[in-house]
Scaffold this active site. Structure first.
Site, PDB file in Angstrom:
ATOM      1  N   VAL A 156     -12.335 -16.229  25.129  1.00 21.95           N
ATOM      2  CA  VAL A 156     -11.882 -16.071  26.325  1.00 21.95           C
ATOM      3  C   VAL A 156     -10.772 -16.915  26.716  1.00 21.95           C
ATOM      4  O   VAL A 156      -9.995 -16.706  27.782  1.00 21.95           O
ATOM      5  CB  VAL A 156     -13.145 -17.063  27.369  1.00 21.95           C
ATOM      6  N   GLU A 157     -10.154 -17.631  25.775  1.00 22.47           N
ATOM      7  CA  GLU A 157      -8.778 -18.261  25.956  1.00 22.47           C
ATOM      8  C   GLU A 157      -7.758 -17.582  25.174  1.00 22.47           C
ATOM      9  O   GLU A 157      -7.250 -16.613  25.850  1.00 22.47           O
ATOM     10  CB  GLU A 157      -9.064 -19.948  25.526  1.00 22.47           C
ATOM     11  N   MET A 158      -7.635 -18.088  23.963  1.00 19.69           N
ATOM     12  CA  MET A 158      -6.123 -17.463  23.162  1.00 19.69           C
ATOM     13  C   MET A 158      -6.611 -16.333  22.293  1.00 19.69           C
ATOM     14  O   MET A 158      -5.663 -15.554  21.945  1.00 19.69           O
ATOM     15  CB  MET A 158      -5.417 -18.804  22.543  1.00 19.69           C
TER      16      MET A 158
END
Length: 340
Positions: A131-133
């Site tokens: 969901v982030e990087m």
């Protein structure tokens, strides 16, 4: 009969200790912020810090090459992005607010639920989080960094004893070392150091209100927080609260709705507030905490007074600390962005 008084009152033959000064009471509860947050497992060196700063701003450590640590923890904005929750890969959003990275080295654990013990452990998480990087694995991160020629000499200087310096562990150590230098002393630290003129009369009154209200049950120490878990809704259940906090990691019912207590340093600048970013203003948050954590309906003048003190915790950020370094040139084998 005459009585000689040395910092005490004598009444009917009884010696009554004098009321401690505001400064003395404060010294018993708080301490000045450290210049940096040392780690015996990851000693801070100028070479590690320089490398960590470069990596902190490195967008090529994300799948889309659009996201870096600084995207969600913006140093020029006191370590936050001002969003309730941060947009990540393909604009996905997690369910928790991105806390400030400033003074995080003073915290006893990292993340709202404490799932990382150290800054170095924390640095590894977002890079591989889908969901982030959204990088697929540590090996891909290492391959990407190795493909950028300028990193090899920086890693060699930072980790001279390592035969292969560019590793995922060393990436985390470098970022951790950099973050351990992100301390922000404020006028409150001058006050704690003995300069009683460092705070205005209104700020001192706010500090007295803060102490009398009971905020120090959780927000104490050098970071004014970050030293314990506490249940959200300690004395009064919070309506609609679904995030189980620490219990999502521990799987223990006793840990439901417990979160790491956030630091109040620079809190004026780090909204929105709470684990979900649901409170927009500092005053709204103070009133909420009074009701649900302390069981008190704080008057407006009490809320405003506490807020006045908390604003004295805002530091001036050094320009060299927050300036973005020039990106290192890509190599011929540096991967292209992946948007899917």
């Amino acid at each position: 009969m005459r009585a000689v008084i040395f910092g005490a009152m004598t009444v009917a033959g009884l010696s009554l200790a004098a009321e401690p000064s505001l400064l003395d009471k404060s010294k018993a509860i708080f301490k000045p912020i450290s210049k940096q947050f040392d780690s015996k497992d990851n000693p801070i060196t100028k070479e590690k810090v320089a490398l960590g700063r470069q990596l902190y701003f490195e967008k090529r450590m994300s799948k889309s090459q659009e996201i870096s640590c600084n995207t969600c923890h913006v140093l020029s904005k006191y370590g936050v992005d001002g969003e309730p929750t941060s947009p990540g890969h393909k604009k996905q959003r997690g369910d928790r607010n991105s806390p400030t990275v400033f003074n995080a080295g003073a915290h006893f654990v990292q993340f709202w639920d404490g799932r990382a013990a150290t800054l170095e452990d924390q640095a590894k998480g977002p890079v591989l989080n889908p969901v982030e990087m959204a990088m697929p694995d540590a090996a891909t991160v290492e391959k990407t960094i190795k493909s950028i020629p300028g990193y090899a000499p920086l890693f060699k200087k930072a980790f001279p004893a390592d035969k292969e310096p560019i590793t995922y562990d060393n990436i985390a150590k470098a970022i951790g070392a950099f973050e351990r230098t992100l301390a922000t002393p404020s006028r409150f630290d001058k006050f704690l150091g003995g300069d009683e003129k460092a705070l205005t009369d209104a700020e001192k009154k706010g500090l007295e209100t803060y102490l009398a209200t009971g905020c120090t049950a959780c927000h104490m120490g050098e970071a004014l927080g970050g030293g314990m878990y506490q249940k959200l809704g300690l004395v009064k259940p919070v309506p609609g609260l679904k995030d189980e906090g620490v219990a999502k990691i521990s799987k223990k019912d006793a840990d439901k709705f417990f979160f790491k207590v956030p630091s109040l340093r620079n809190v004026e600048k780090t909204g929105p507030y709470l684990h979900d970013g649901s409170k927009k203003t500092l005053e709204e948050t103070i009133s909420f905490m009074g009701e649900y954590q302390l069981g008190k309906q704080l008057k407006k003048e009490e809320v405003d007074s506490i807020a006045t003190f908390l604003k004295a915790l805002t530091a001036e950020l050094p320009k060299d600390m927050i300036a973005e370094p020039k990106a290192l040139a890509a190599g011929k084998d540096t991967p292209k962005p992946e948007l899917n």
